[in-house]
Design a protein around this motif. Structure first.
Motif, PDB file in Angstrom:
ATOM      1  N   SER A 153      -3.638  -2.430 -15.500  1.00 41.17           N
ATOM      2  CA  SER A 153      -3.081  -3.802 -15.400  1.00 41.17           C
ATOM      3  C   SER A 153      -2.268  -4.137 -14.035  1.00 41.17           C
ATOM      4  CB  SER A 153      -1.962  -3.974 -16.344  1.00 41.17           C
ATOM      5  OG  SER A 153      -0.997  -3.276 -16.392  1.00 41.17           O
ATOM      6  N   LEU A 154      -2.559  -5.145 -13.538  1.00 41.79           N
ATOM      7  CA  LEU A 154      -1.899  -5.792 -12.348  1.00 41.79           C
ATOM      8  C   LEU A 154      -0.377  -5.804 -12.202  1.00 41.79           C
ATOM      9  CD1 LEU A 154      -2.905  -6.771  -9.223  1.00 41.79           C
ATOM     10  CD2 LEU A 154      -2.667  -9.087 -10.457  1.00 41.79           C
ATOM     11  N   ILE A 155       0.191  -5.393 -11.261  1.00 41.45           N
ATOM     12  CA  ILE A 155       1.702  -5.532 -11.193  1.00 41.45           C
ATOM     13  C   ILE A 155       2.025  -6.694 -10.411  1.00 41.45           C
ATOM     14  CG2 ILE A 155       3.789  -4.327 -10.426  1.00 41.45           C
ATOM     15  CD1 ILE A 155       2.758  -1.739 -11.003  1.00 41.45           C
ATOM     16  N   PRO A 156       2.536  -7.609 -10.705  1.00 35.35           N
ATOM     17  CA  PRO A 156       2.931  -9.059  -9.971  1.00 35.35           C
ATOM     18  C   PRO A 156       3.743  -8.408  -8.618  1.00 35.35           C
ATOM     19  CG  PRO A 156       3.584  -9.289 -12.164  1.00 35.35           C
ATOM     20  CD  PRO A 156       3.177  -7.814 -12.127  1.00 35.35           C
ATOM     21  N   ALA A 157       3.420  -9.227  -7.585  1.00 31.45           N
ATOM     22  CA  ALA A 157       4.127  -8.751  -6.108  1.00 31.45           C
ATOM     23  C   ALA A 157       4.750 -10.057  -5.747  1.00 31.45           C
ATOM     24  CB  ALA A 157       2.841  -8.012  -5.341  1.00 31.45           C
TER      25      ALA A 157
ATOM     26  N   SER B 249       0.859  -1.112   0.109  1.00 33.28           N
ATOM     27  CA  SER B 249      -0.162  -0.055   0.206  1.00 33.28           C
ATOM     28  C   SER B 249       0.864   1.270   0.089  1.00 33.28           C
ATOM     29  CB  SER B 249      -1.005   0.049   1.249  1.00 33.28           C
ATOM     30  OG  SER B 249      -0.190  -0.373   2.575  1.00 33.28           O
ATOM     31  N   ASP B 250       2.074   1.099   0.221  1.00 32.19           N
ATOM     32  CA  ASP B 250       3.083   2.196   0.154  1.00 32.19           C
ATOM     33  C   ASP B 250       3.205   2.702  -1.079  1.00 32.19           C
ATOM     34  OD1 ASP B 250       3.591   2.258   2.884  1.00 32.19           O
ATOM     35  OD2 ASP B 250       5.709   0.906   2.626  1.00 32.19           O
TER      36      ASP B 250
ATOM     37  N   GLN C  21      -2.296  -5.312  -0.386  1.00 31.25           N
ATOM     38  CA  GLN C  21      -3.169  -4.928  -1.288  1.00 31.25           C
ATOM     39  C   GLN C  21      -2.461  -5.177  -2.682  1.00 31.25           C
ATOM     40  OE1 GLN C  21      -3.843  -0.687  -0.172  1.00 31.25           O
ATOM     41  NE2 GLN C  21      -4.449  -0.771  -2.379  1.00 31.25           N
ATOM     42  N   ASP C  22      -3.457  -5.484  -3.457  1.00 31.04           N
ATOM     43  CA  ASP C  22      -3.021  -5.579  -5.030  1.00 31.04           C
ATOM     44  C   ASP C  22      -2.907  -4.031  -5.427  1.00 31.04           C
ATOM     45  OD1 ASP C  22      -3.188  -8.058  -5.003  1.00 31.04           O
ATOM     46  OD2 ASP C  22      -5.273  -8.254  -5.917  1.00 31.04           O
ATOM     47  N   ILE C  23      -1.901  -3.751  -6.457  1.00 25.80           N
ATOM     48  CA  ILE C  23      -1.491  -2.674  -7.118  1.00 25.80           C
ATOM     49  C   ILE C  23      -1.371  -2.756  -8.519  1.00 25.80           C
ATOM     50  CG2 ILE C  23       0.399  -0.820  -7.365  1.00 25.80           C
ATOM     51  CD1 ILE C  23      -0.832  -0.875  -4.538  1.00 25.80           C
ATOM     52  N   VAL C  24      -1.847  -1.861  -9.336  1.00 29.29           N
ATOM     53  CA  VAL C  24      -2.181  -1.856 -10.812  1.00 29.29           C
ATOM     54  C   VAL C  24      -1.425  -0.573 -11.287  1.00 29.29           C
ATOM     55  CG1 VAL C  24      -4.229  -2.850 -10.800  1.00 29.29           C
ATOM     56  CG2 VAL C  24      -4.040  -0.529 -10.694  1.00 29.29           C
ATOM     57  N   ARG C  25      -1.016  -0.592 -12.783  1.00 28.22           N
ATOM     58  CA  ARG C  25      -0.341   0.554 -13.359  1.00 28.22           C
ATOM     59  C   ARG C  25      -1.369   1.328 -13.746  1.00 28.22           C
ATOM     60  NH1 ARG C  25       1.691  -4.453 -15.570  1.00 28.22           N
ATOM     61  NH2 ARG C  25       3.701  -4.656 -14.932  1.00 28.22           N
ATOM     62  N   THR C  26      -0.913   2.633 -14.381  1.00 26.31           N
ATOM     63  CA  THR C  26      -1.913   3.555 -14.452  1.00 26.31           C
ATOM     64  C   THR C  26      -2.900   3.161 -15.691  1.00 26.31           C
ATOM     65  OG1 THR C  26      -0.553   4.449 -16.344  1.00 26.31           O
ATOM     66  CG2 THR C  26      -0.344   5.497 -14.140  1.00 26.31           C
TER      67      THR C  26
ATOM     68  N   VAL D  82       7.838  -6.478  -1.756  1.00 21.69           N
ATOM     69  CA  VAL D  82       7.471  -5.878  -0.676  1.00 21.69           C
ATOM     70  C   VAL D  82       7.638  -6.941   0.654  1.00 21.69           C
ATOM     71  CG1 VAL D  82       5.478  -4.547  -1.778  1.00 21.69           C
ATOM     72  CG2 VAL D  82       4.954  -6.925  -0.935  1.00 21.69           C
ATOM     73  N   TYR D  83       7.824  -6.404   1.811  1.00 20.06           N
ATOM     74  CA  TYR D  83       7.843  -7.237   2.675  1.00 20.06           C
ATOM     75  C   TYR D  83       6.418  -7.694   3.335  1.00 20.06           C
ATOM     76  CZ  TYR D  83       9.607  -8.842   7.595  1.00 20.06           C
ATOM     77  OH  TYR D  83       9.971  -9.339   8.482  1.00 20.06           O
TER      78      TYR D  83
END
Length: 433
Positions: free
Chosen positions: A101-105, A67-68, A93-98, A88-89
């Motif tokens: 599209s989902l960014i793999p974590a 979430s940062d 939550q899931d993060i997407v590009r502008t 991430v440590y």
């Protein structure tokens, strides 16, 4: 825990890579972790990863929590669309590009050895009063590692000072004589009054100084007047010498259209200084050098040895300032001491020579300039003492400058992960763990 710890872990791949998968379950193979990015944008560039069946080239961004990403406003910055993996440590939550599209974590919390985390926390969370956060663990570190880190810190310190000289040289129209004038002036401020003396040099152009170098009284009037020490009417009334100096200053100030008293007395630091280090004493010593040495830069550049450089800065000060620590305050004033001479060589001559060597493209002269420090005695103070007690080599000013840089650039800000000593301790932890 700070984010720089995860940077360190990712850069060196210090985590369990067995069955490495994204939060979405795709298998990850790290072919190249990427290169640290010192500018704006993602943390690591030019990474090469295999995620699932696809090989990707792009950036890696690192956060303590997923979430940062939103807290840092990356979701609105197109530079971060090149991110192919969000390390991430904790993946909260899931993060997407502008474009949505989902960014793999990849979550590292369950993959980093607890012993490594504890060692890191023991380093960076050491009390603020501890000079060396690694003191208790230092016996694990080979002497060669400590020595090389001090040498690295020395070169970083010299390079930073040379960068400052180079920037000044550019501001002054690439005039090396003017640059030497400004650097020498600031140098005579030593630690407490370097900034006011640098401002004084800006307020009194070298072109004006050059016209009056042959007249000590006029040079003295210009510097002390612009420094603000000839503006106290009460002092002028009781001291004839100062009164005549002030009259000379007023004439010259109007002649060259200088702004009156560029600095005020309260801008100079006298507090907790011995009288021999008072700014008025240092200013008189600067007057002496400017009067006695018609050329600054070439003399400092070509002096063959330490003795010649010492003699350059040893010039007889105006008689009044041999007998007064402050205006209208009598007292016998000693000449510039050897320790002060050596500080001037370390903080003025060496950076000036290094900056010039880089400018003319002669790297061999950089080594020669830095070597001057090896011919100066070590500087012993409250900052270097803890390192000596822990067995760090301290035989010359080169060691002193390196230890001071190690303290200020690494130990105090707890940048243990950027330090070879801290890195060695963590690497050993991996082996021992």
């Amino acid at each position: 825990m700070k984010e720089d710890f995860l940077h360190y872990v990712w850069q060196h791949q210090y985590f369990d890579k067995a069955d490495l998968r994204t939060q979405q379950g795709e298998e990850i193979t790290v072919l190249r972790p990427g290169y640290r990015n010192a500018d704006a944008g993602p943390d690591f560039l030019n990474a090469r990863l295999q995620i699932g069946e696809v090989e990707w080239n792009g950036a890696v961004e690192i956060h303590l929590r997923a979430s940062d990403w939103l807290r840092h406003q990356h979701q609105t910055d197109p530079k971060y669309d090149q991110v192919i993996l969000h390390v991430v440590y904790t993946a909260d939550q899931d993060i997407v590009r502008t474009n949505g599209s989902l960014i793999p974590a990849l979550a590292l919390a369950p993959r980093i050895a607890l012993s490594l985390v504890h060692t890191y926390l023991n380093l960076v969370d050491t009390g603020a009063t501890a000079t060396l956060p690694c003191a208790a663990l230092l016996p694990r570190v080979p002497i060669i590692t400590r020595t090389m880190m001090v040498e690295r810190a020395l070169l970083e310190r010299v390079e930073q000072k040379a960068d400052d000289v180079a920037a000044l040289h550019e501001q002054l129209g690439q005039d090396w004589e003017a640059t030497a004038y400004h650097v020498v002036a600031a140098g005579f401020g030593f630690k407490k009054n370097s900034e006011p003396l640098a401002r004084l040099a800006k307020a009194l152009p070298l072109a004006v100084v050059r016209r009056h170098r042959h007249e000590e009284r006029q040079l003295e009037a210009l510097l002390f007047g612009q420094a603000g020490f000839l503006a106290d009417a009460a002092l002028l009334a009781e001291d004839e010498y100062l009164r005549k100096l002030a009259q000379e200053y007023e004439f010259l100030r109007h002649k060259y259209q200088l702004a009156p008293a560029a600095l005020a007395v309260h801008e100079w630091n006298f507090l907790r200084l011995r009288p021999a280090n008072f700014p008025t004493v240092r200013l008189a010593q600067l007057v002496a050098v400017l009067h006695a040495r018609p050329v600054l830069f070439n003399a400092l550049l070509t002096a063959a040895d330490i003795r010649t450089l010492e003699q350059f800065f040893l010039a007889p000060v105006p008689v009044y300032w041999r007998q007064h620590y402050r205006p209208a305050k009598p007292g016998k004033v000693p000449a510039l001491g050897r320790s002060s001479l050596h500080l001037l060589i370390a903080n003025v001559v060496v950076p000036l020579r290094v900056a010039h060597a880089r400018y003319v493209g002669q790297p061999e002269l950089i080594e020669t300039a830095v070597a001057l420090l090896e011919h100066l005695p070590a500087e012993h103070n409250y900052l270097t003492e803890p390192y000596e007690l822990l067995g760090f080599e301290h035989r010359s000013a080169a060691d002193s400058q390196g230890l001071l840089s190690l303290n200020r650039a690494y130990c105090v800000p707890r940048r243990c992960l950027r330090c070879s000593i801290g890195s060695q301790i963590l690497q050993q932890n991996l082996v021992l763990g």
